[in-house]
Scaffold this motif. Structure first.
Motif, PDB file in Angstrom:
ATOM      1  N   ASN A 222       0.822  -1.211   0.000  1.00 30.59           N
ATOM      2  CA  ASN A 222       0.000   0.000   0.000  1.00 30.59           C
ATOM      3  C   ASN A 222       0.858   1.264   0.000  1.00 30.59           C
ATOM      4  O   ASN A 222       0.547   2.246  -0.691  1.00 30.59           O
ATOM      5  N   GLU A 223       1.929   1.239   0.787  1.00 24.61           N
ATOM      6  CA  GLU A 223       2.819   2.406   0.845  1.00 24.61           C
ATOM      7  C   GLU A 223       3.513   2.628  -0.496  1.00 24.61           C
ATOM      8  O   GLU A 223       3.649   3.766  -0.954  1.00 24.61           O
ATOM      9  N   VAL A 224       3.956   1.541  -1.118  1.00 26.38           N
ATOM     10  CA  VAL A 224       4.631   1.652  -2.411  1.00 26.38           C
ATOM     11  C   VAL A 224       3.663   2.179  -3.472  1.00 26.38           C
ATOM     12  O   VAL A 224       4.010   3.059  -4.272  1.00 26.38           O
ATOM     13  N   ASN A 225       2.446   1.665  -3.482  1.00 27.21           N
ATOM     14  CA  ASN A 225       1.446   2.143  -4.447  1.00 27.21           C
ATOM     15  C   ASN A 225       1.118   3.621  -4.216  1.00 27.21           C
ATOM     16  O   ASN A 225       0.941   4.390  -5.165  1.00 27.21           O
ATOM     17  N   ASN A 226       1.040   4.006  -2.952  1.00 25.32           N
ATOM     18  CA  ASN A 226       0.775   5.401  -2.612  1.00 25.32           C
ATOM     19  C   ASN A 226       1.906   6.293  -3.109  1.00 25.32           C
ATOM     20  O   ASN A 226       1.684   7.388  -3.642  1.00 25.32           O
ATOM     21  N   ILE A 337       8.152  10.001  -1.155  1.00 23.26           N
ATOM     22  CA  ILE A 337       7.775   9.539   0.185  1.00 23.26           C
ATOM     23  C   ILE A 337       7.181  10.695   0.976  1.00 23.26           C
ATOM     24  O   ILE A 337       6.177  10.544   1.679  1.00 23.26           O
ATOM     25  N   LYS A 338       7.791  11.870   0.832  1.00 21.30           N
ATOM     26  CA  LYS A 338       7.261  13.052   1.524  1.00 21.30           C
ATOM     27  C   LYS A 338       5.897  13.439   0.970  1.00 21.30           C
ATOM     28  O   LYS A 338       4.973  13.762   1.722  1.00 21.30           O
ATOM     29  N   LEU A 339       5.736  13.407  -0.363  1.00 21.33           N
ATOM     30  CA  LEU A 339       4.457  13.759  -0.967  1.00 21.33           C
ATOM     31  C   LEU A 339       3.364  12.779  -0.558  1.00 21.33           C
ATOM     32  O   LEU A 339       2.196  13.155  -0.403  1.00 21.33           O
ATOM     33  N   ALA A 340       3.758  11.510  -0.375  1.00 22.85           N
ATOM     34  CA  ALA A 340       2.778  10.487   0.026  1.00 22.85           C
ATOM     35  C   ALA A 340       2.492  10.531   1.519  1.00 22.85           C
ATOM     36  O   ALA A 340       1.618   9.809   2.004  1.00 22.85           O
ATOM     37  N   ASN A 361       7.434  -7.868  -0.255  1.00 23.69           N
ATOM     38  CA  ASN A 361       6.113  -8.064  -0.838  1.00 23.69           C
ATOM     39  C   ASN A 361       6.025  -9.378  -1.611  1.00 23.69           C
ATOM     40  O   ASN A 361       4.962 -10.000  -1.667  1.00 23.69           O
ATOM     41  N   LEU A 362       7.150  -9.816  -2.189  1.00 22.21           N
ATOM     42  CA  LEU A 362       7.166 -11.132  -2.825  1.00 22.21           C
ATOM     43  C   LEU A 362       7.002 -12.241  -1.784  1.00 22.21           C
ATOM     44  O   LEU A 362       6.292 -13.229  -2.010  1.00 22.21           O
ATOM     45  N   LEU A 363       7.653 -12.069  -0.647  1.00 28.10           N
ATOM     46  CA  LEU A 363       7.527 -13.046   0.437  1.00 28.10           C
ATOM     47  C   LEU A 363       6.097 -13.150   0.920  1.00 28.10           C
ATOM     48  O   LEU A 363       5.575 -14.243   1.149  1.00 28.10           O
TER      49      LEU A 363
END
Length: 406
Positions: A222-226, A337-340, A361-363
């Motif tokens: 979710n953080e990566v997508n954000n 990261i700051k913008l998210a 995330n693969l794990l």
């Protein structure tokens, strides 16, 4: 160049010649020369004949209204660079085409010994990256020796070496052990080549190292997508940033491999990306995703500067050339990261944390270890198993119940 006698006019003429040697375009050279003419005019009007940092700062503030410590616009950054490179040319007899700070040089009395050590490492076929890391360690060590009053490496004793160790206390254990390994190797070189008569490398018979003493930093799906959603894909730089981030979060590529990636590495007929990894020198083959295909096509058509260079990623400001070796794209990841508005909670937030996130995330999707090993380009699954420590869901299944205290 003589720092005290060379006239500013001669320095600027030398800089113009250097622009030709570096292959700048005519348009870019005109912009440099214009700024240098402003500088020469200001110096002449105020009675300056030689370059100095004080003159540089005075000129930038009074002529261009650029004050030190203030956030600069792109045009101001370029103006600062045009004057800064004159100082670099004066001090080092060169300046880089893409502006990078010149690496810290060792004290003059240790320069020859470092050159000989570097040549020996090259003969041993060590990678440029490894040699560069060793040199950084040794330059810092040499400055410590200079503070101790040592002017000749042949007079080195255990006292100077041991007095250096307390300066490493601020480093993490893993970093500290790496420094000690480099230092021990250099001391062995000094003894083997006859520069010192005492085997000072014996001061470190055992160096404790544990690269697993710190958990890898990673971010959830979710953080990566954000993070990806924050990229403005309608902007020139945004399309480039998005493609760089995709390579990190979808494929787990290291910064060095992203920098070196070329169009020939994309095998459209085989639907793969294939290249030799910079760190391991091992080949890797990864399947193309539809998202990556669309992103690279969008970047090529609408964003990438029209330059004849095989690298996919080039700078978007003149000179239009590949990113320098020191560029780890940290500023790109940190920006989004700051913008998210993602809470760091002590986590690292560079490009490598995106690689860790790929593994995590693969794990969590129950991807077999050999597959993850192949995606990350590890030589064997033993390296990949360090990510077991961040597979929280699987760790919960083997957690022992804490007995009630009665």
């Amino acid at each position: 160049m003589d720092h005290t006698t060379i006239l500013l006019t001669e320095l600027v003429n030398n800089a113009k010649t250097h622009l030709d040697l570096l292959g700048y375009t005519e348009g870019t050279k005109k912009q440099y020369i214009l700024k240098w003419n402003h500088f020469l005019m200001y110096a002449a009007q105020n009675g300056y004949a030689h370059y100095s940092k004080a003159l540089k700062n005075e000129f930038l503030e009074k002529y261009y209204r650029i004050k030190a410590g203030k956030k600069l616009s792109e045009s101001q950054v370029f103006k600062v660079r045009t004057i800064t490179v004159l100082g670099e040319l004066l001090e080092h007899n060169f300046f880089n085409k893409c502006h990078q700070r010149c690496g810290k040089q060792p004290p003059q009395q240790f320069l020859n010994i470092l050159d000989k050590y570097e040549k020996l490492q090259q003969e041993k076929k060590l990678s440029p990256r490894t040699i560069r890391g060793k040199k950084i360690v040794l330059v810092r060590f040499f400055y410590h020796l200079e503070k101790q009053g040592l002017t000749d490496i042949k007079n080195l004793t255990s006292n100077e070496v041991l007095s250096y160790l307390p300066t490493l206390e601020k480093f993490r254990n893993n970093t500290k052990s790496g420094v000690l390994f480099s230092l021990r190797n250099f001391l062995l070189f000094l003894y083997s080549e006859g520069y010192i008569t005492e085997p000072l490398n014996d001061l470190f018979p055992v160096i404790f190292s544990n690269k697993f003493d710190r958990l890898p930093s990673y971010y959830s799906t979710n953080e990566v997508n954000n993070l990806l959603c924050q990229v403005d894909r309608d902007s020139t730089v945004g399309r480039r940033d998005y493609l760089i981030l995709l390579l990190a979060v979808q494929f787990g590529l290291r910064a060095g491999d992203i920098r070196q990636l070329k169009f020939q590495n994309i095998k459209w007929s085989r639907n793969t990306i294939e290249f030799i990894q910079q760190k391991t020198n091992a080949p890797i083959q990864l399947p193309l995703t539809d998202e990556f295909k669309y992103a690279v096509a969008d970047y090529m058509k609408n964003s990438r500067p029209e330059v004849d260079d095989p690298h996919i990623f080039v700078r978007h400001r003149a000179p239009f050339q590949p990113f320098g070796e020191s560029n780890s794209f940290h500023h790109i990841v940190n920006k989004y990261i700051k913008l998210a508005d993602i809470e760091l909670n002590g986590r690292r937030h560079g490009l490598h944390s995106m690689r860790h996130s790929t593994a995590s995330n693969l794990l969590q999707n129950n991807t077999p270890y050999p597959v993850i090993t192949g995606i990350l380009g590890h030589k064997n699954s033993a390296t990949t198993k360090c990510y077991l420590r961040i597979d929280i869901q699987q760790l919960r299944t083997v957690a022992l119940e804490v007995p009630d205290e009665k």
